[in-house]
Design a protein around this motif. Structure first.
Motif, PDB file in Angstrom:
ATOM      1  N   ALA A   1      35.099 -46.647  -7.577  1.00  0.00           N
ATOM      2  CA  ALA A   1      34.270 -45.754  -6.772  1.00  0.00           C
ATOM      3  C   ALA A   1      32.798 -46.059  -6.974  1.00  0.00           C
ATOM      4  CB  ALA A   1      34.547 -44.297  -7.145  1.00  0.00           C
ATOM      5  N   LEU A   2      32.043 -45.915  -5.905  1.00  0.00           N
ATOM      6  CA  LEU A   2      30.593 -46.021  -5.975  1.00  0.00           C
ATOM      7  C   LEU A   2      30.016 -44.639  -5.714  1.00  0.00           C
ATOM      8  CD1 LEU A   2      28.212 -48.663  -4.636  1.00  0.00           C
ATOM      9  CD2 LEU A   2      27.822 -46.303  -3.988  1.00  0.00           C
ATOM     10  N   ILE A   3      29.208 -44.149  -6.650  1.00  0.00           N
ATOM     11  CA  ILE A   3      28.583 -42.841  -6.501  1.00  0.00           C
ATOM     12  C   ILE A   3      27.148 -43.058  -6.048  1.00  0.00           C
ATOM     13  CG2 ILE A   3      27.873 -40.730  -7.686  1.00  0.00           C
ATOM     14  CD1 ILE A   3      30.173 -41.226  -9.682  1.00  0.00           C
ATOM     15  N   ALA A   4      26.789 -42.483  -4.912  1.00  0.00           N
ATOM     16  CA  ALA A   4      25.400 -42.536  -4.463  1.00  0.00           C
ATOM     17  C   ALA A   4      24.716 -41.288  -5.002  1.00  0.00           C
ATOM     18  CB  ALA A   4      25.334 -42.582  -2.947  1.00  0.00           C
ATOM     19  N   GLY A   5      23.685 -41.489  -5.834  1.00  0.00           N
ATOM     20  CA  GLY A   5      22.983 -40.352  -6.418  1.00  0.00           C
ATOM     21  C   GLY A   5      23.299 -40.220  -7.901  1.00  0.00           C
ATOM     22  N   GLY A   6      22.299 -40.433  -8.748  1.00  0.00           N
ATOM     23  CA  GLY A   6      22.519 -40.373 -10.190  1.00  0.00           C
ATOM     24  C   GLY A   6      21.835 -39.175 -10.819  1.00  0.00           C
ATOM     25  N   GLY A   7      21.872 -38.034 -10.133  1.00  0.00           N
ATOM     26  CA  GLY A   7      21.300 -36.798 -10.681  1.00  0.00           C
ATOM     27  C   GLY A   7      22.314 -36.105 -11.578  1.00  0.00           C
ATOM     28  N   LEU A   8      22.119 -34.793 -11.768  1.00  0.00           N
ATOM     29  CA  LEU A   8      23.000 -34.039 -12.666  1.00  0.00           C
ATOM     30  C   LEU A   8      24.462 -34.182 -12.266  1.00  0.00           C
ATOM     31  CD1 LEU A   8      20.938 -30.714 -12.949  1.00  0.00           C
ATOM     32  CD2 LEU A   8      21.281 -32.386 -14.758  1.00  0.00           C
ATOM     33  N   VAL A   9      24.755 -33.931 -10.980  1.00  0.00           N
ATOM     34  CA  VAL A   9      26.152 -33.950 -10.537  1.00  0.00           C
ATOM     35  C   VAL A   9      26.682 -35.381 -10.433  1.00  0.00           C
ATOM     36  CG1 VAL A   9      27.729 -33.338  -8.657  1.00  0.00           C
ATOM     37  CG2 VAL A   9      25.986 -31.714  -9.390  1.00  0.00           C
ATOM     38  N   GLY A  10      25.835 -36.314  -9.982  1.00  0.00           N
ATOM     39  CA  GLY A  10      26.268 -37.706  -9.863  1.00  0.00           C
ATOM     40  C   GLY A  10      26.690 -38.281 -11.207  1.00  0.00           C
ATOM     41  N   LEU A  11      25.883 -38.038 -12.246  1.00  0.00           N
ATOM     42  CA  LEU A  11      26.211 -38.580 -13.569  1.00  0.00           C
ATOM     43  C   LEU A  11      27.401 -37.848 -14.194  1.00  0.00           C
ATOM     44  CD1 LEU A  11      22.699 -39.305 -15.165  1.00  0.00           C
ATOM     45  CD2 LEU A  11      24.322 -40.946 -14.216  1.00  0.00           C
ATOM     46  N   THR A  12      27.482 -36.521 -13.963  1.00  0.00           N
ATOM     47  CA  THR A  12      28.645 -35.775 -14.468  1.00  0.00           C
ATOM     48  C   THR A  12      29.917 -36.319 -13.827  1.00  0.00           C
ATOM     49  OG1 THR A  12      27.279 -33.804 -14.699  1.00  0.00           O
ATOM     50  CG2 THR A  12      29.645 -33.461 -14.726  1.00  0.00           C
ATOM     51  N   THR A  13      29.853 -36.576 -12.513  1.00  0.00           N
ATOM     52  CA  THR A  13      31.018 -37.111 -11.805  1.00  0.00           C
ATOM     53  C   THR A  13      31.378 -38.494 -12.347  1.00  0.00           C
ATOM     54  OG1 THR A  13      30.330 -35.888  -9.843  1.00  0.00           O
ATOM     55  CG2 THR A  13      31.958 -37.624  -9.508  1.00  0.00           C
ATOM     56  N   ALA A  14      30.360 -39.317 -12.608  1.00  0.00           N
ATOM     57  CA  ALA A  14      30.618 -40.655 -13.144  1.00  0.00           C
ATOM     58  C   ALA A  14      31.363 -40.563 -14.473  1.00  0.00           C
ATOM     59  CB  ALA A  14      29.304 -41.416 -13.329  1.00  0.00           C
ATOM     60  N   LEU A  15      30.909 -39.662 -15.361  1.00  0.00           N
ATOM     61  CA  LEU A  15      31.547 -39.531 -16.675  1.00  0.00           C
ATOM     62  C   LEU A  15      32.961 -38.964 -16.545  1.00  0.00           C
ATOM     63  CD1 LEU A  15      28.459 -38.226 -18.668  1.00  0.00           C
ATOM     64  CD2 LEU A  15      29.672 -40.381 -19.082  1.00  0.00           C
ATOM     65  N   ALA A  16      33.143 -37.998 -15.639  1.00  0.00           N
ATOM     66  CA  ALA A  16      34.467 -37.400 -15.457  1.00  0.00           C
ATOM     67  C   ALA A  16      35.449 -38.445 -14.931  1.00  0.00           C
ATOM     68  CB  ALA A  16      34.385 -36.209 -14.501  1.00  0.00           C
ATOM     69  N   LEU A  17      35.022 -39.240 -13.964  1.00  0.00           N
ATOM     70  CA  LEU A  17      35.925 -40.241 -13.378  1.00  0.00           C
ATOM     71  C   LEU A  17      36.178 -41.382 -14.365  1.00  0.00           C
ATOM     72  CD1 LEU A  17      34.808 -40.441  -9.644  1.00  0.00           C
ATOM     73  CD2 LEU A  17      36.378 -38.880 -10.767  1.00  0.00           C
ATOM     74  N   GLU A  18      35.173 -41.715 -15.157  1.00  0.00           N
ATOM     75  CA  GLU A  18      35.362 -42.752 -16.162  1.00  0.00           C
ATOM     76  C   GLU A  18      36.404 -42.293 -17.174  1.00  0.00           C
ATOM     77  OE1 GLU A  18      34.315 -44.742 -20.062  1.00  0.00           O
ATOM     78  OE2 GLU A  18      34.195 -42.624 -19.540  1.00  0.00           O
ATOM     79  N   SER A  19      36.378 -41.007 -17.504  1.00  0.00           N
ATOM     80  CA  SER A  19      37.370 -40.485 -18.459  1.00  0.00           C
ATOM     81  C   SER A  19      38.767 -40.509 -17.851  1.00  0.00           C
ATOM     82  CB  SER A  19      37.019 -39.052 -18.885  1.00  0.00           C
ATOM     83  OG  SER A  19      37.433 -38.113 -17.903  1.00  0.00           O
ATOM     84  N   ALA A  20      38.840 -40.570 -16.526  1.00  0.00           N
ATOM     85  CA  ALA A  20      40.136 -40.658 -15.836  1.00  0.00           C
ATOM     86  C   ALA A  20      40.581 -42.113 -15.700  1.00  0.00           C
ATOM     87  CB  ALA A  20      40.038 -40.000 -14.462  1.00  0.00           C
ATOM     88  N   GLY A  21      39.791 -43.039 -16.247  1.00  0.00           N
ATOM     89  CA  GLY A  21      40.203 -44.449 -16.244  1.00  0.00           C
ATOM     90  C   GLY A  21      39.630 -45.277 -15.111  1.00  0.00           C
ATOM     91  N   LEU A  22      38.673 -44.723 -14.362  1.00  0.00           N
ATOM     92  CA  LEU A  22      38.135 -45.455 -13.215  1.00  0.00           C
ATOM     93  C   LEU A  22      36.897 -46.272 -13.590  1.00  0.00           C
ATOM     94  CD1 LEU A  22      39.754 -42.975 -11.878  1.00  0.00           C
ATOM     95  CD2 LEU A  22      38.434 -43.527  -9.859  1.00  0.00           C
ATOM     96  N   ARG A  23      36.656 -47.327 -12.820  1.00  0.00           N
ATOM     97  CA  ARG A  23      35.437 -48.135 -12.968  1.00  0.00           C
ATOM     98  C   ARG A  23      34.446 -47.686 -11.906  1.00  0.00           C
ATOM     99  NH1 ARG A  23      39.370 -52.764 -14.106  1.00  0.00           N
ATOM    100  NH2 ARG A  23      39.714 -52.678 -11.874  1.00  0.00           N
ATOM    101  N   ILE A  24      33.249 -47.323 -12.358  1.00  0.00           N
ATOM    102  CA  ILE A  24      32.301 -46.616 -11.507  1.00  0.00           C
ATOM    103  C   ILE A  24      30.958 -47.343 -11.437  1.00  0.00           C
ATOM    104  CG2 ILE A  24      31.073 -44.408 -11.224  1.00  0.00           C
ATOM    105  CD1 ILE A  24      34.079 -44.086 -11.106  1.00  0.00           C
ATOM    106  N   ALA A  25      30.354 -47.355 -10.242  1.00  0.00           N
ATOM    107  CA  ALA A  25      28.961 -47.768 -10.108  1.00  0.00           C
ATOM    108  C   ALA A  25      28.175 -46.562  -9.612  1.00  0.00           C
ATOM    109  CB  ALA A  25      28.837 -48.919  -9.117  1.00  0.00           C
ATOM    110  N   VAL A  26      26.968 -46.358 -10.166  1.00  0.00           N
ATOM    111  CA  VAL A  26      26.100 -45.275  -9.704  1.00  0.00           C
ATOM    112  C   VAL A  26      24.810 -45.898  -9.177  1.00  0.00           C
ATOM    113  CG1 VAL A  26      24.940 -43.125 -10.304  1.00  0.00           C
ATOM    114  CG2 VAL A  26      27.007 -43.790 -11.546  1.00  0.00           C
TER     115      VAL A  26
END
Lengths: 420, 255
Positions: free
Chosen positions: A10-35
């Motif tokens: 997944a690619l997350i557009a936006g690295g603010g509070l919610v963007g970074l929280t989402t990145a960490l949550a999805l990473e904990s689910a085993g996904l590879r993420i770009a922000v």
């Protein structure tokens, strides 16, 4: 070997509070993420970038704990032990300002198993939260932060987005996540319509130092111009959210210190002793926004891109955290079951689960604001009666306290403090 | 049609371009989660979760691995458009998918080539596969097929022979009960229109013991049945103790 385009789940557009929280949550689910963010990630750490603080509900703090973020926050968090809601009145020549008789009282002691012993929530200054999220995201090998650029071109083909960034970089992602806030370019490009309405109110935000201990007690008074919230920060400080008509708010943001101090004291009261407004002041227009869809093929919206709430109950970031928790559970399921990250049946489940929660919050906060932002005597009287009634009935009060803490309903794994 | 690398299908000269376009359209339909096969897409996660759970336990595989089924040979019997074959390949299995209907195989190949997965789809039955002397499989998925077979015993016997020692077969089907007749046939085909009328014949539905007994006679160890039921309010399927409509069974071969 030929140069290969980097692939992400997944690619997350936006690295603010919610963007970074989402990145960490999805990473904990085993996904590879770009922000991807248009600014450098350090920009948002500047003292002048965001003066607000967020009340993180206890369930959401459990999730931040599970993701390793709470540890990064160190001592920069303060518990909310009680919330006192009252119908306040600015002081005038005849009487003092400050809280009126309490209409509603939420106490951490009312939380029952499995939440007993937890505070109702935690106050964190957004700046500290951003520092903690960024530090934790930088520690992860599966999160790639791409600053100072934006998506220039994107093309979707068979569960895959081919993406070209403004900096010339090309990458592939199975899912795009819009976390760019209210004016989400990904949402607009997908043609998802929004509905917005305003209150003709602005929120003035400032940090106030005070003489006495606040004991983790948050106050929310309802003044004729709108709610006035005193939120306990770490130390003898609190974050102030002060609602006013637009012109008054803009004036309060820019006026002389002495004038601000006088107006502050008139409303705040003296129950915490001598007050000193410190640091810069901010003013934000208060508007609500709802979207017609949370998802489109290959796209999911989280946080303010999906819902703009009135900050009255401090629910904007909390709702974004819950978006991330639910999305993490659903995408973890896709990964485990061998389904594509953007599996449409799963994205529909995300929409169903989040729409109800967010719409309820939007409606509740909207009702609150309308009910409390006027000074017509019969309504003042009625709301006093209504709030006292809620306060008198134990179970109802416990329900409200729990919901303010985010502990109601079937919780996603992360909100129970477990990884997805 | 020769079993071939799916990537070569669309360019093979022997295939009529119009036929390819037709199958491409049908593949879109099969794989459209809001389209004709929506009920199957909604049913898929519960089957996949069940399959994953039991395969990981049977082969003692790593739950955190992205491709836990790597190195295992898997046969998907009655693969249709590939709704199970594709997820299994994504989890790392080396998948062979067979279907008695030629159009299904064309659809499945088209879809797999689009998303870049290497899956061996063949227009075949289990009996034919056995006659071709393929090497046996570690995993056989026998999902919603047995109720469509003409000779159940011959079918189960060939499946058993296709299973490698130490392998596991998962069987899923509809029970022959009054409740299944009312809900899975009458309601699903005539009222909800999840399935085309005539998809299932009541007399051909299979009771758990009608699978368990012959498989045990063939030397397999059978566990189950495990029920699956539908919640019409949340529109979600889940595992349940009710085996009176949909159920699944596990059959293991000694190493």
């Amino acid at each position: 070997m030929e140069q290969r385009t980097r692939k992400y789940d997944a690619l997350i557009a936006g690295g603010g509070l919610v963007g970074l929280t989402t990145a960490l949550a999805l990473e904990s689910a085993g996904l590879r993420i770009a922000v991807v963010d248009t600014a450098s990630f350090e920009t948002q750490l500047a003292t002048k970038f965001d003066g607000r603080a967020s009340a993180i509900s206890f369930a959401n703090m459990r999730m931040l704990d599970a993701l390793g973020v709470r540890k990064q926050l160190t001592t920069n968090i303060g518990p909310i032990n009680q919330i006192l809601v009252s119908d306040g009145r600015p002081g005038d020549g005849l009487r003092r300002g400050g809280p009126g008789p309490y209409l509603l009282h939420f106490d951490r002691d009312e939380l029952q198993e499995p939440d007993a012993g937890e505070p109702l929530g935690w106050m964190v200054e957004n700046r500290h939260m951003r520092i903690a999220l960024l530090a934790q995201a930088r520690k992860s090998q599966n999160i790639t932060l791409i600053p100072e650029t934006r998506i220039r071109q994107k093309q979707q083909e068979h569960s895959r987005w081919q993406i070209r960034l403004d900096n010339g970089q090309e990458l592939i992602a199975e899912l795009l996540i819009g976390a760019e806030g209210r004016s989400s370019p990904l949402r607009e490009a997908a043609g998802i319509r929004t509905h917005e309405w305003g209150y003709n109110q602005w929120g003035v935000v400032a940090t106030v130092e005070h003489e006495h201990e606040h004991h983790g007690i948050a106050h929310e008074y309802f003044l004729p111009a709108g709610p006035f919230a005193i939120l306990p920060l770490s130390g003898r400080r609190c974050s102030l959210v002060w609602t006013e008509k637009p012109a008054a708010a803009q004036f309060l943001q820019s006026c002389e210190q002495e004038f601000f101090q006088a107006e502050l004291e008139r409303r705040f009261g003296d129950f915490l002793g001598k007050l000193t407004a410190t640091g810069p002041r901010w003013a934000y227009p208060l508007t609500l926004m709802a979207v017609e869809q949370y998802t489109a093929p290959g796209l999911v919206l989280v946080g303010d891109a999906a819902h703009g709430m009135h900050p009255i109950a401090g629910q904007g970031f909390n709702a974004g955290i819950r978006d991330a928790a639910v999305l993490a559970d659903i995408l973890a399921g896709n990964l485990r079951n061998g389904l594509a990250t953007d599996d449409a049946t799963a994205l529909k489940t995300y929409e169903q689960r989040r729409r109800f929660d967010n719409a309820s919050l939007l409606a509740a906060t909207d009702m609150f604001v309308r009910l409390f932002s006027n000074d017509i005597a019969p309504i003042r009287h009625l709301r006093g009666l209504g709030m006292s009634a809620v306060d008198a009935i134990g179970p109802a009060r416990r329900f409200f306290a729990l919901e303010a803490g985010g502990g109601i309903g079937s919780l996603p794994n992360l909100l129970r403090g477990e990884l997805p | 049609m020769e079993p071939s690398n799916p990537k070569t299908v669309s360019s093979a000269a022997s295939i009529d371009a119009k036929e390819v376009a037709k199958f491409a359209a049908m593949a879109e339909e099969w794989w459209d989660p809001a389209g004709k096969f929506k009920p199957l897409h909604e049913f898929n996660p519960v089957r996949l979760a069940f399959i994953r759970k039991h395969l990981l336990a049977h082969f003692s595989l790593d739950n955190r691995a992205r491709k836990p089924l790597s190195g295992l040979r898997l046969l998907d019997i009655g693969c249709g458009g590939g709704l199970l074959s594709v997820p299994m390949a994504r989890l790392g299995a080396r998948v062979t998918g067979v279907d008695a209907a030629a159009p299904n195989i064309a659809i499945a190949r088209h879809h797999a080539s689009q998303i870049g997965l290497d899956i061996d789809f063949r227009h075949n039955t289990s009996e034919q596969l056995l006659a071709e002397n393929v090497s046996p499989f570690d995993i056989i998925l026998n999902m919603e097929v047995i109720e469509h077979t003409a000779d159940r015993h011959s079918f189960l016997s060939s499946c058993t022979k296709l299973l490698a020692p130490g392998g596991i077969m998962i069987v899923a089907t509809l029970n022959r009960t009054a409740k299944a007749r009312a809900l899975a046939i009458f309601a699903a085909e005539r009222i909800l229109r999840w399935l085309p009328p005539g998809t299932h014949e009541y007399e051909k539905l299979v009771r758990p013991e009608e699978i368990k007994v012959p498989l045990e006679e063939l030397g397999l160890q059978v566990t189950g049945p495990f029920g699956v039921s539908y919640n019409p309010i949340s529109r979600q399927w889940s595992e349940s103790s009710d085996t009176s409509i949909n159920y699944m069974m596990l059959a293991k071969k000694n190493a």
